[in-house]
Enzyme design. Structure first.
Site, PDB file in Angstrom:
ATOM      1  N   GLU A 106       1.111  -1.180  -0.019  1.00  0.00           N
ATOM      2  CA  GLU A 106      -0.007   0.085   0.011  1.00  0.00           C
ATOM      3  C   GLU A 106       0.947   1.145  -0.012  1.00  0.00           C
ATOM      4  O   GLU A 106       1.937   1.225   0.504  1.00  0.00           O
ATOM      5  CB  GLU A 106      -0.991  -0.001   1.254  1.00  0.00           C
ATOM      6  CG  GLU A 106      -2.272  -0.442   0.970  1.00  0.00           C
ATOM      7  CD  GLU A 106      -3.227   0.279   0.179  1.00  0.00           C
ATOM      8  OE1 GLU A 106      -2.693   1.341  -0.391  1.00  0.00           O
ATOM      9  OE2 GLU A 106      -4.426   0.337   0.473  1.00  0.00           O
ATOM     10  N   ASP A 107       0.302   2.205  -0.505  1.00  0.00           N
ATOM     11  CA  ASP A 107       1.034   3.584  -0.439  1.00  0.00           C
ATOM     12  C   ASP A 107       0.760   4.341   0.803  1.00  0.00           C
ATOM     13  O   ASP A 107       1.554   4.806   1.612  1.00  0.00           O
ATOM     14  CB  ASP A 107       0.804   4.569  -1.548  1.00  0.00           C
ATOM     15  CG  ASP A 107      -0.967   4.616  -1.910  1.00  0.00           C
ATOM     16  OD1 ASP A 107      -1.384   3.737  -1.609  1.00  0.00           O
ATOM     17  OD2 ASP A 107      -1.330   5.754  -2.184  1.00  0.00           O
ATOM     18  N   ASP A 110      -5.015   5.019   5.803  1.00  0.00           N
ATOM     19  CA  ASP A 110      -5.579   6.294   6.714  1.00  0.00           C
ATOM     20  C   ASP A 110      -6.658   5.902   7.562  1.00  0.00           C
ATOM     21  O   ASP A 110      -6.341   5.549   8.770  1.00  0.00           O
ATOM     22  CB  ASP A 110      -6.158   7.363   5.478  1.00  0.00           C
ATOM     23  CG  ASP A 110      -6.816   8.574   5.884  1.00  0.00           C
ATOM     24  OD1 ASP A 110      -7.022   8.733   7.280  1.00  0.00           O
ATOM     25  OD2 ASP A 110      -7.234   9.486   5.249  1.00  0.00           O
ATOM     26  N   PHE A 159      -3.499  16.405   4.174  1.00  0.00           N
ATOM     27  CA  PHE A 159      -3.897  15.892   2.794  1.00  0.00           C
ATOM     28  C   PHE A 159      -2.437  15.982   2.028  1.00  0.00           C
ATOM     29  O   PHE A 159      -1.813  17.067   1.752  1.00  0.00           O
ATOM     30  CB  PHE A 159      -4.580  16.831   2.086  1.00  0.00           C
ATOM     31  CG  PHE A 159      -5.114  15.610   1.313  1.00  0.00           C
ATOM     32  CD1 PHE A 159      -6.442  14.897   1.174  1.00  0.00           C
ATOM     33  CD2 PHE A 159      -4.705  15.877  -0.326  1.00  0.00           C
ATOM     34  CE1 PHE A 159      -6.872  14.174   0.186  1.00  0.00           C
ATOM     35  CE2 PHE A 159      -5.237  15.138  -1.251  1.00  0.00           C
ATOM     36  CZ  PHE A 159      -6.247  14.327  -1.215  1.00  0.00           C
ATOM     37  N   ARG A 172       0.189  12.281  -8.771  1.00  0.00           N
ATOM     38  CA  ARG A 172       0.779  10.945  -8.649  1.00  0.00           C
ATOM     39  C   ARG A 172       2.458  10.872  -8.990  1.00  0.00           C
ATOM     40  O   ARG A 172       2.827  10.037  -8.498  1.00  0.00           O
ATOM     41  CB  ARG A 172      -0.148   9.944  -9.333  1.00  0.00           C
ATOM     42  CG  ARG A 172      -1.527   9.734  -8.946  1.00  0.00           C
ATOM     43  CD  ARG A 172      -2.004   8.338  -9.343  1.00  0.00           C
ATOM     44  NE  ARG A 172      -3.423   8.178  -9.130  1.00  0.00           N
ATOM     45  CZ  ARG A 172      -4.086   7.778  -7.978  1.00  0.00           C
ATOM     46  NH1 ARG A 172      -3.427   7.521  -6.931  1.00  0.00           N
ATOM     47  NH2 ARG A 172      -5.312   7.827  -8.226  1.00  0.00           N
TER      48      ARG A 172
HETATM   49  C1  PRP Z   1      -6.101   5.493  -1.175  1.00  0.00           C
HETATM   50  C2  PRP Z   1      -4.670   4.869  -0.643  1.00  0.00           C
HETATM   51  C3  PRP Z   1      -5.318   3.452  -0.018  1.00  0.00           C
HETATM   52  C4  PRP Z   1      -6.565   4.099   0.823  1.00  0.00           C
HETATM   53  C5  PRP Z   1      -6.036   4.298   2.077  1.00  0.00           C
HETATM   54  O1  PRP Z   1      -6.453   4.857  -2.338  1.00  0.00           O
HETATM   55  O2  PRP Z   1      -3.983   4.370  -1.861  1.00  0.00           O
HETATM   56  O3  PRP Z   1      -5.622   2.576  -0.756  1.00  0.00           O
HETATM   57  O4  PRP Z   1      -7.082   5.191   0.027  1.00  0.00           O
HETATM   58  O5  PRP Z   1      -7.298   4.936   2.818  1.00  0.00           O
HETATM   59  P1  PRP Z   1      -8.032   4.371   3.971  1.00  0.00           P
HETATM   60  O6  PRP Z   1      -7.327   3.510   4.851  1.00  0.00           O
HETATM   61  O7  PRP Z   1      -8.990   5.235   4.522  1.00  0.00           O
HETATM   62  O8  PRP Z   1      -8.990   3.186   3.412  1.00  0.00           O
HETATM   63  P2  PRP Z   1      -7.794   5.632  -3.056  1.00  0.00           P
HETATM   64  O9  PRP Z   1      -9.097   4.848  -2.644  1.00  0.00           O
HETATM   65  O10 PRP Z   1      -7.721   6.998  -2.731  1.00  0.00           O
HETATM   66  O11 PRP Z   1      -7.558   4.922  -4.431  1.00  0.00           O
HETATM   67  P3  PRP Z   1      -6.149   5.504  -5.293  1.00  0.00           P
HETATM   68  O12 PRP Z   1      -5.200   4.508  -4.839  1.00  0.00           O
HETATM   69  O13 PRP Z   1      -6.593   4.807  -6.878  1.00  0.00           O
HETATM   70  O14 PRP Z   1      -5.678   6.729  -5.261  1.00  0.00           O
END
Ligand code: PRP
Length: 181
Positions: A106-107, A110, A159, A172
């Site tokens: 994961e990146d 949150d 953010f 990105r």
């Molecule tokens: C982001 C990120 C994680 C997730 C974390 O993805 O890459 O997968 O949110 O948030 P959380 O802990 O509140 O679930 P996003 O849904 O924005 O999609 P993306 O990776 O395509 O930007």
């Protein structure tokens, strides 16, 4: 809010939370740890699209072990700055994970809802082991309990964009992590 331009970041108008060099150093350390823990094993790295594409790429290049690579695409934020709380599966894992050593990449974590979703989904596929690595982890924002085995940086509740993380799908491609204010 949609008027941000990449030049605003590159020109120094926005604060950097972690530079490209700091990220590279930490990714190397994580790769070393994972390499040490998975010697003689063949883990499947499951990158969580879209955000994890850059981290997965850099991490994989630094691993000193054999591995396979697959992807899952989920979405919880849409184009908003806060999680919708509803995880949508956009692309499923192709690899057969039963009996495999799985590392989800994961990146950022949150609320933890994405991790919870991924853990439930992958555990139901009966892997031999399941671990999570996240480059960034927001502190104080968890909505559900979760555990991340390898954490790059614990960050405050700002953010952030860059290094795979977007605002409305943009930024990105920034090589560092910026605070969007
Ligand atoms: C982001 C990120 C994680 C997730 C974390 O993805 O890459 O997968 O949110 O948030 P959380 O802990 O509140 O679930 P996003 O849904 O924005 O999609 P993306 O990776 O395509 O930007």
């Amino acid at each position: 809010m949609n008027d941000y331009d990449i030049q605003d970041f590159l020109s120094g108008r926005y604060k950097i939370m972690y530079t490209e060099a700091q990220i590279e150093q930490r990714v190397s350390e994580l790769a070393q740890q994972i390499s040490d823990d998975y010697r003689e094993k063949l883990p499947v790295l499951v990158g969580v699209l879209n955000g994890a594409f850059m981290f997965l790429s850099d991490l994989a290049k630094k691993l000193e072990i054999n591995c396979e690579i697959d992807f899952i695409k989920i979405s919880s934020y849409g184009n908003s700055q806060t999680s919708s709380g509803q995880i949508k599966l956009k692309k499923d894992i192709d690899c057969h994970l039963e009996g495999r050593e799985v590392i989800v990449v994961e990146d950022i974590v949150d609320s933890g809802l994405s991790i919870q979703y991924l853990e439930n989904k992958i555990r139901s596929m009966q892997p031999k082991s399941l671990k999570f690595v996240s480059l960034f982890l927001k502190e104080g924002t968890a909505k559900v309990p979760y555990h991340i085995d390898y954490v790059g940086f614990k960050i405050p509740n700002e953010f952030v964009v860059g290094y795979g993380l977007d605002f409305a799908q943009k930024f990105r491609n920034l090589p560092a992590l910026y605070i969007l204010k």
